[in-house]
Enzyme design. Structure first.
Site, short mmCIF file in Angstrom:
data_model
loop_
_atom_site.label_atom_id
_atom_site.label_comp_id
_atom_site.label_asym_id
_atom_site.label_seq_id
_atom_site.Cartn_x
_atom_site.Cartn_y
_atom_site.Cartn_z
N CYS A 120 -20.95 0.00 -11.64
CA CYS A 120 -20.19 0.78 -10.64
C CYS A 120 -20.32 2.28 -10.93
N CYS B 204 -22.18 4.86 -8.17
CA CYS B 204 -21.36 5.75 -7.32
C CYS B 204 -22.19 6.98 -6.94
N CYS C 276 -20.62 -4.71 -8.03
CA CYS C 276 -19.93 -5.39 -9.13
C CYS C 276 -20.34 -6.87 -9.18
N CYS D 25 -15.19 -6.66 -17.93
CA CYS D 25 -16.29 -5.73 -17.58
C CYS D 25 -17.36 -5.75 -18.67
N ASP E 37 0.78 -1.24 0.00
CA ASP E 37 0.00 0.00 0.00
C ASP E 37 0.81 1.30 0.00
C1 B12 Z 1 -4.24 6.87 -3.24
C2 B12 Z 1 -5.07 5.63 -3.13
C3 B12 Z 1 -6.45 5.78 -3.02
C4 B12 Z 1 -7.14 7.13 -3.24
C5 B12 Z 1 -7.18 7.44 -4.74
C6 B12 Z 1 -7.50 6.23 -5.59
C7 B12 Z 1 -6.99 6.33 -7.03
N1 B12 Z 1 -7.81 5.91 -7.96
O1 B12 Z 1 -5.88 6.73 -7.30
C8 B12 Z 1 -8.54 6.90 -2.59
C9 B12 Z 1 -8.51 7.42 -1.15
C10 B12 Z 1 -9.74 7.55 -3.29
C11 B12 Z 1 -8.60 5.37 -2.58
C12 B12 Z 1 -9.78 4.66 -2.46
C13 B12 Z 1 -9.85 3.27 -2.39
N2 B12 Z 1 -8.82 2.42 -2.30
CO1 B12 Z 1 -6.98 2.95 -2.56
N3 B12 Z 1 -5.19 3.27 -2.87
C14 B12 Z 1 -4.46 4.34 -3.12
C15 B12 Z 1 -2.98 4.01 -3.32
C16 B12 Z 1 -2.26 4.29 -1.99
C17 B12 Z 1 -2.27 4.73 -4.46
C18 B12 Z 1 -3.04 4.69 -5.81
C19 B12 Z 1 -2.33 5.51 -6.84
O2 B12 Z 1 -1.13 5.43 -7.00
N4 B12 Z 1 -3.08 6.34 -7.54
C20 B12 Z 1 -2.50 7.17 -8.60
C21 B12 Z 1 -2.93 6.68 -10.00
C22 B12 Z 1 -2.02 7.29 -11.07
O3 B12 Z 1 -2.73 5.32 -10.09
P1 B12 Z 1 -3.92 4.27 -10.32
O4 B12 Z 1 -5.24 4.85 -10.07
O5 B12 Z 1 -3.52 3.04 -9.59
O6 B12 Z 1 -3.90 4.04 -11.92
C23 B12 Z 1 -2.95 3.29 -12.55
C24 B12 Z 1 -3.42 1.86 -12.72
O7 B12 Z 1 -4.78 1.69 -12.33
C25 B12 Z 1 -3.16 1.62 -14.16
N5 B12 Z 1 -4.34 1.39 -14.94
C26 B12 Z 1 -5.44 2.10 -15.05
N6 B12 Z 1 -6.22 1.58 -15.95
C27 B12 Z 1 -5.59 0.48 -16.45
C28 B12 Z 1 -5.97 -0.44 -17.39
C29 B12 Z 1 -5.09 -1.50 -17.69
C30 B12 Z 1 -5.50 -2.48 -18.71
C31 B12 Z 1 -3.86 -1.63 -17.00
C32 B12 Z 1 -2.94 -2.76 -17.25
C33 B12 Z 1 -3.51 -0.69 -16.04
C34 B12 Z 1 -4.39 0.35 -15.80
O8 B12 Z 1 -2.55 2.77 -14.73
C35 B12 Z 1 -2.84 3.89 -13.93
C36 B12 Z 1 -1.75 4.91 -14.10
O9 B12 Z 1 -0.48 4.33 -13.99
C37 B12 Z 1 -3.07 2.47 -3.63
C38 B12 Z 1 -1.84 1.66 -3.21
C39 B12 Z 1 -0.76 1.72 -4.28
N7 B12 Z 1 0.47 1.98 -3.86
O10 B12 Z 1 -1.03 1.51 -5.45
C40 B12 Z 1 -4.34 2.04 -2.86
C41 B12 Z 1 -5.25 0.94 -3.47
C42 B12 Z 1 -5.41 1.21 -4.93
N8 B12 Z 1 -6.53 1.15 -2.81
C43 B12 Z 1 -7.14 0.08 -2.52
C44 B12 Z 1 -8.44 0.03 -1.95
C45 B12 Z 1 -8.88 -1.29 -1.35
C46 B12 Z 1 -9.25 1.18 -1.95
C47 B12 Z 1 -10.76 1.25 -1.60
C48 B12 Z 1 -11.55 0.05 -2.05
C49 B12 Z 1 -10.91 1.46 -0.06
C50 B12 Z 1 -12.35 1.67 0.41
N9 B12 Z 1 -13.14 0.61 0.49
O11 B12 Z 1 -12.74 2.75 0.75
C51 B12 Z 1 -11.17 2.54 -2.35
C52 B12 Z 1 -11.58 2.20 -3.79
C53 B12 Z 1 -11.97 3.37 -4.62
C54 B12 Z 1 -11.84 3.01 -6.09
N10 B12 Z 1 -12.95 2.86 -6.77
O12 B12 Z 1 -10.71 2.84 -6.56
C55 B12 Z 1 -6.36 -1.17 -2.96
C56 B12 Z 1 -7.00 -1.73 -4.24
C57 B12 Z 1 -7.14 -3.25 -4.24
C58 B12 Z 1 -7.78 -3.71 -5.53
N11 B12 Z 1 -8.34 -4.90 -5.51
O13 B12 Z 1 -7.78 -3.03 -6.53
C59 B12 Z 1 -4.93 -0.58 -3.14
C60 B12 Z 1 -4.05 -1.23 -4.23
C61 B12 Z 1 -4.21 -0.72 -1.76
C62 B12 Z 1 -3.68 -2.13 -1.51
N12 B12 Z 1 -2.38 -2.29 -1.36
O14 B12 Z 1 -4.42 -3.10 -1.47
N13 B12 Z 1 -7.38 4.83 -2.72
S1 SF4 Z 2 -19.47 -3.18 -11.84
FE1 SF4 Z 2 -17.65 -4.50 -12.02
S2 SF4 Z 2 -17.92 -5.58 -13.98
FE2 SF4 Z 2 -19.35 -3.85 -13.97
S3 SF4 Z 2 -18.19 -2.23 -15.01
FE3 SF4 Z 2 -17.87 -1.96 -12.81
S4 SF4 Z 2 -15.97 -3.03 -12.38
FE4 SF4 Z 2 -16.68 -3.76 -14.39
S1 SF4 Z 3 -17.51 7.19 -3.72
FE1 SF4 Z 3 -17.69 5.00 -3.25
S2 SF4 Z 3 -18.69 4.21 -5.08
FE2 SF4 Z 3 -17.82 6.16 -5.67
S3 SF4 Z 3 -15.75 5.71 -6.46
FE3 SF4 Z 3 -15.54 6.21 -4.29
S4 SF4 Z 3 -15.56 4.19 -3.30
FE4 SF4 Z 3 -16.46 3.90 -5.33
#
Ligand code: B12
Ligand code: SF4
Ligand code: SF4
Length: 314
Positions: free
Chosen positions: A160, A164, A214, A154, A88
Site C-alpha cells: 500500500c 500510493c 492489499c 501485514c 462515520d
Molecule cells: C476523516 C476521515 C478520512 C480522512 C482522513 C483519514 C485519516 N487517516 O484520518 C480522509 C478523507 C483522507 C479519509 C479517507 C478514506 N476513508 Co475515511 N474517515 C475519516 C473519519 C470520518 C475520521 C477519521 C479520524 O478520526 N481521523 C483522525 C485520526 C486521529 O484517527 P485515525 O486515523 O482513525 O487513527 C486512530 C486509529 O487508526 C488508531 N490506530 C492507528 N494505528 C493503530 C494501531 C493499532 C494496533 C490500534 C489498536 C489502533 C490504531 O489510533 C489512531 C489515533 O487514535 C472516519 C470515521 C470515524 N469517525 O472514524 C472515516 C473512515 C476511517 N474512513 C473510511 C473509509 C472507507 C475511507 C476511504 C477508504 C474512502 C475512499 N475510498 O476514498 C479512504 C481511505 C484512506 C486511508 N488509507 O485511510 C472508513 C474506514 C473503514 C475501514 N475498513 O477501515 C471509516 C471508518 C468510515 C466508516 N464509518 O466506515 N477518511
Molecule cells: S497492502 Fe495490506 S497487508 Fe500489505 S502492508 Fe498494506 S495494509 Fe498491510
Molecule cells: S491517495 Fe489513495 S492510495 Fe494514497 S492513501 Fe489516499 S486513498 Fe490510499
C-alpha cells in the site's frame, strides 16, 4: 477537516460526552454488491472513476437505519437502557473501536482489515448504557479471541505504501490527509496544489489504490479487484467519459445536487464535482472538453485551475 481536531477530546473519552455509555457494539457492513442497489446499476454505467464505497446509495442513511433497527430490538430486551447508533460522522475513532472489538487490525494503509473480509467495508457502532453481561471465564476467552484476531497480519508487506501515487502514507499506519486523493476529491473546499494535480490521475471521487493492492482484499475478492493507477480507455469508454464530464461541467449547481442526491457524491458539492471533472479531463487529455473548461476562466474559485488545465491541454 478542522472538526477532527475539535472532536478529539470526545474521541479520546466518549464517556465525557455520553456519561451513560458502558459498552460499544461495533458492526461492519460490506459496501454491497452493485446489484443490491438499483441506483448503483445506473452509477456503474458511468465511466467516472469513483471509490467502490461511493457506487451505491449514501451509507450514512441505510447503514444508520440498520443500526436503528438493531437498537429498537435491543430496547425491547433492555427497556431501561439507552442505545445510540453512529456511522462515520460521530466523534468516535471507529477503526480503533473496531480493532478493540476484535474485528480486525489497523493495516499499514490505516484501514481496519479483517482476515476473511479484507477492508472494503464500513464501520458503525451503537453506544449503550447496558453493560455486557459475561462471567469472568467468558470474558477472558473473548478477550483472548479478540487479541488473536487483532494481531497484525501485514507482516513485511508494504504494497500500500509503495502503491500510493501521492505518497500520502508517509510511514506505516500514518496518513497525511493533505496528500490523500480521497481528501482532495471529497473533503477539500479548495483546489489541490500543482504538484499533486497530475498524481490525482483519473480519480473523480475518492481513491481505492491502497486497498485494492492489499493482498487481504485481493484474497477476499478472488483477485478480481482493479488495481490500475490510470485507466487506459478504449475509444467507446473515452467518449462515454467525455459525456459524463461534459454533463458535470455544463450543469448548474442545483441540477448537480438533484442528480447526485442520495449518493455519497453530494458531499463534494457542485464546486468539488466541477473541480474534479476539470482535473480528470486534463489528466486524461480530453481536449474535446476545452470549450466547457474555458467557461471556468471567469469563475472566482476555479479560474486558476481552468488556466492550468487549458495550458496542459494545449
Ligand atoms: C476523516 C476521515 C478520512 C480522512 C482522513 C483519514 C485519516 N487517516 O484520518 C480522509 C478523507 C483522507 C479519509 C479517507 C478514506 N476513508 Co475515511 N474517515 C475519516 C473519519 C470520518 C475520521 C477519521 C479520524 O478520526 N481521523 C483522525 C485520526 C486521529 O484517527 P485515525 O486515523 O482513525 O487513527 C486512530 C486509529 O487508526 C488508531 N490506530 C492507528 N494505528 C493503530 C494501531 C493499532 C494496533 C490500534 C489498536 C489502533 C490504531 O489510533 C489512531 C489515533 O487514535 C472516519 C470515521 C470515524 N469517525 O472514524 C472515516 C473512515 C476511517 N474512513 C473510511 C473509509 C472507507 C475511507 C476511504 C477508504 C474512502 C475512499 N475510498 O476514498 C479512504 C481511505 C484512506 C486511508 N488509507 O485511510 C472508513 C474506514 C473503514 C475501514 N475498513 O477501515 C471509516 C471508518 C468510515 C466508516 N464509518 O466506515 N477518511
Ligand atoms: S497492502 Fe495490506 S497487508 Fe500489505 S502492508 Fe498494506 S495494509 Fe498491510
Ligand atoms: S491517495 Fe489513495 S492510495 Fe494514497 S492513501 Fe489516499 S486513498 Fe490510499
Amino acid at each position: 477537516m478542522a472538526y477532527l481536531e475539535a472532536q478529539m477530546p470526545i474521541k479520546e473519552n466518549p464517556r465525557s460526552f455520553w456519561p451513560q455509555a458502558q459498552t460499544a457494539l461495533v458492526f461492519t457492513q460490506d459496501y454491497g454488491s452493485k446489484d443490491d442497489f438499483p441506483s448503483a446499476k445506473e452509477a456503474s454505467k458511468s465511466k467516472l472513476r469513483t471509490a467502490m464505497y461511493a457506487k451505491g446509495p449514501d451509507y450514512h442513511f441505510w447503514f444508520k437505519d440498520k443500526l436503528k433497527l438493531i437498537s429498537d430490538e435491543l430496547k425491547l430486551i433492555f427497556p431501561n437502557a439507552v442505545f445510540l447508533p453512529f456511522i462515520d460522522s460521530g466523534p468516535l475513532l471507529e477503526r480503533d473501536l473496531a480493532a478493540r472489538a476484535g474485528l480486525g487490525w489497523v493495516g499499514k494503509n490505516t484501514c481496519l482489515i479483517n482476515r476473511k473480509k479484507g477492508s472494503l467495508f464500513f464501520i458503525g457502532e451503537i453506544l449503550t448504557s447496558a453493560p455486557v453481561a459475561q462471567d469472568d471465564a467468558n470474558l477472558n476467552s473473548a478477550r483472548n479471541d479478540a487479541y488473536s484476531l487483532t494481531s497484525d497480519f501485514c507482516g513485511t508487506c508494504r504494497k500500500c505504501i509503495e502503491a500510493c501515487p501521492t505518497g500520502a502514507l508517509t510511514k506505516e499506519r500514518e496518513l497525511l490527509p493533505k496528500k490523500c486523493i480521497s481528501y482532495w476529491t471529497i473533503e477539500s473546499k479548495t483546489t489541490p496544489p500543482l504538484d499533486l494535480r497530475e498524481k490525482l490521475n483519473d480519480w473523480f471521487f475518492g481513491c481505492d489504490i491502497c486497498q485494492t493492492v492489499c493482498p487481504w482484499n485481493q484474497k477476499a475478492y478472488n483477485n478480481s479487484l482493479e488495481m490500475t493507477q490510470l485507466r487506459d480507455l478504449n475509444l467507446e469508454n473515452r467518449q462515454l467519459l467525455i459525456e459524463d464530464l461534459r454533463f458535470i461541467l455544463s450543469s448548474s449547481g442545483k441540477k448537480l445536487e438533484k442528480y447526485f442526491a442520495g449518493t455519497p457524491l453530494v458531499r463534494a458539492r457542485p464546486f468539488g464535482l466541477k473541480r474534479n471533472a476539470i482535473i480528470v479531463a486534463t489528466n486524461q487529455n480530453l481536449i474535446e472538453l476545452k470549450p466547457e473548461i474555458s467557461v471556468y476562466l471567469e469563475n472566482n474559485k476555479l479560474s486558476e485551475l481552468a488556466k492550468w488545465s487549458l495550458s496542459k491541454l494545449g
